[in-house]
Write a protein that holds these residues in place. Structure first.
Motif, short mmCIF file in Angstrom:
data_model
loop_
_atom_site.label_atom_id
_atom_site.label_comp_id
_atom_site.label_asym_id
_atom_site.label_seq_id
_atom_site.Cartn_x
_atom_site.Cartn_y
_atom_site.Cartn_z
N MET A 34 0.84 -1.19 0.00
CA MET A 34 0.00 0.00 0.00
C MET A 34 0.89 1.25 0.00
N HIS A 35 0.59 2.18 -0.93
CA HIS A 35 1.35 3.41 -1.05
C HIS A 35 0.42 4.58 -0.79
N LEU A 36 0.80 5.45 0.15
CA LEU A 36 0.02 6.65 0.43
C LEU A 36 0.58 7.80 -0.39
N LEU A 37 -0.29 8.44 -1.17
CA LEU A 37 0.15 9.53 -2.04
C LEU A 37 -0.61 10.80 -1.69
N LEU A 38 0.08 11.93 -1.75
CA LEU A 38 -0.46 13.21 -1.30
C LEU A 38 -1.58 13.73 -2.19
N SER A 39 -1.40 13.70 -3.50
CA SER A 39 -2.38 14.31 -4.41
C SER A 39 -2.48 13.48 -5.68
N ARG A 40 -3.40 13.90 -6.54
CA ARG A 40 -3.58 13.23 -7.82
C ARG A 40 -2.30 13.39 -8.66
N LYS A 41 -1.72 14.57 -8.59
CA LYS A 41 -0.48 14.86 -9.32
C LYS A 41 0.62 13.86 -8.92
N ALA A 42 0.79 13.65 -7.62
CA ALA A 42 1.81 12.72 -7.12
C ALA A 42 1.46 11.30 -7.54
N ALA A 43 0.17 10.95 -7.52
CA ALA A 43 -0.27 9.61 -7.88
C ALA A 43 0.04 9.31 -9.35
N VAL A 44 -0.26 10.28 -10.22
CA VAL A 44 -0.01 10.08 -11.66
C VAL A 44 1.48 9.92 -11.92
N LEU A 45 2.30 10.77 -11.32
CA LEU A 45 3.75 10.69 -11.51
C LEU A 45 4.32 9.39 -10.94
N PHE A 46 3.74 8.94 -9.83
CA PHE A 46 4.18 7.69 -9.21
C PHE A 46 3.88 6.51 -10.12
N ARG A 47 2.67 6.50 -10.73
CA ARG A 47 2.29 5.42 -11.64
C ARG A 47 3.12 5.45 -12.93
N LYS A 48 3.51 6.65 -13.34
CA LYS A 48 4.36 6.78 -14.54
C LYS A 48 5.80 6.34 -14.27
N LYS A 49 6.10 6.16 -12.97
CA LYS A 49 7.45 5.80 -12.50
C LYS A 49 8.47 6.90 -12.79
N THR A 50 8.01 8.15 -12.72
CA THR A 50 8.92 9.29 -12.83
C THR A 50 9.67 9.41 -11.51
N LYS A 51 10.97 9.60 -11.57
CA LYS A 51 11.76 9.68 -10.35
C LYS A 51 11.49 11.00 -9.64
N ALA A 52 11.27 10.92 -8.34
CA ALA A 52 10.99 12.12 -7.54
C ALA A 52 12.20 13.04 -7.47
N VAL A 53 13.37 12.50 -7.65
CA VAL A 53 14.60 13.30 -7.59
C VAL A 53 14.65 14.31 -8.74
N LYS A 54 13.94 14.01 -9.84
CA LYS A 54 13.96 14.89 -11.01
C LYS A 54 12.98 16.05 -10.90
N LEU A 55 12.11 16.02 -9.90
CA LEU A 55 11.11 17.08 -9.73
C LEU A 55 11.59 18.07 -8.69
N THR A 56 11.69 19.34 -9.08
CA THR A 56 12.28 20.34 -8.19
C THR A 56 11.42 20.61 -6.95
N TRP A 57 10.14 20.30 -7.00
CA TRP A 57 9.27 20.60 -5.87
C TRP A 57 9.20 19.47 -4.85
N SER A 58 9.85 18.34 -5.11
CA SER A 58 9.78 17.22 -4.17
C SER A 58 10.91 17.30 -3.15
N GLN A 59 10.68 16.67 -2.01
CA GLN A 59 11.69 16.65 -0.95
C GLN A 59 12.92 15.85 -1.37
N ALA A 60 12.72 14.84 -2.20
CA ALA A 60 13.84 14.02 -2.66
C ALA A 60 14.83 14.87 -3.47
N TRP A 61 14.29 15.76 -4.32
CA TRP A 61 15.16 16.65 -5.11
C TRP A 61 15.92 17.60 -4.20
N ARG A 62 15.22 18.13 -3.19
CA ARG A 62 15.85 19.08 -2.27
C ARG A 62 16.97 18.40 -1.48
#
Length: 158
Positions: A34-62
């Motif tokens: 089970m994966h908890l996702l913040l918003s629809r935006k995060a859910a779509v990107l998660f399903r696309k398997k886009t790396k969070a490190v590549k998104l400037t607004w994510s904590q992983a990138w920071r």
């Protein structure tokens, strides 16, 4: 005294932001996780398997780009390397130091010996030349140069 209400929050698997009650989505993958996702935006990107490190607004990138650290002002101290001599198997430190000092003396002596040998060779050559008269060499034929000079066969001169 004022008491604060404790709110149970969970973190988004993708963005690592807090999810408050009544927000977010749950995504259950085929393997049953089970994966908890913040918003629809995060859910779509998660399903696309886009790396969070590549998104400037994510904590992983920071975290990856070292943004927002309070300790950023203090630089790390650089340790200077200190050369330490250690004894080698079969030789003590004193023996090694003695050999180092002797090396310079030995080198100087070797240089002097080489210079003396070269001088002796030069003296032998000069004495041998004085004793014998130089032989006349037969004249060598001149090199045949084709007519037209260097650039023969070229249309244009460079």
């Amino acid at each position: 005294q004022r008491r604060c209400m404790v709110i149970k929050t969970s973190t988004c698997v993708y963005t690592e932001y807090k999810i408050y009650p009544g927000r977010g989505q749950r995504f259950v993958s085929k393997d049953g996780k089970m994966h908890l996702l913040l918003s629809r935006k995060a859910a779509v990107l998660f399903r696309k398997k886009t790396k969070a490190v590549k998104l400037t607004w994510s904590q992983a990138w920071r975290r990856f780009n070292q943004k927002g650290k309070a300790e950023q002002g203090a630089k790390k101290r650089i340790r200077r390397k200190i050369k330490i001599q250690k004894a080698i198997v079969g030789m003590t430190l004193e023996n090694i130091n003695r050999k180092k000092q002797n090396k310079e003396k030995v080198r100087d002596e070797q240089k002097k010996e080489i210079i003396e040998r070269q001088r002796k060779k030069q003296e032998k050559k000069t004495t041998a030349k004085k004793g014998q008269q130089p032989k006349k060499q037969a004249p060598q034929p001149k090199k045949v140069v084709p007519k037209g000079g260097k650039n023969q066969g070229r249309k244009y001169q460079i």
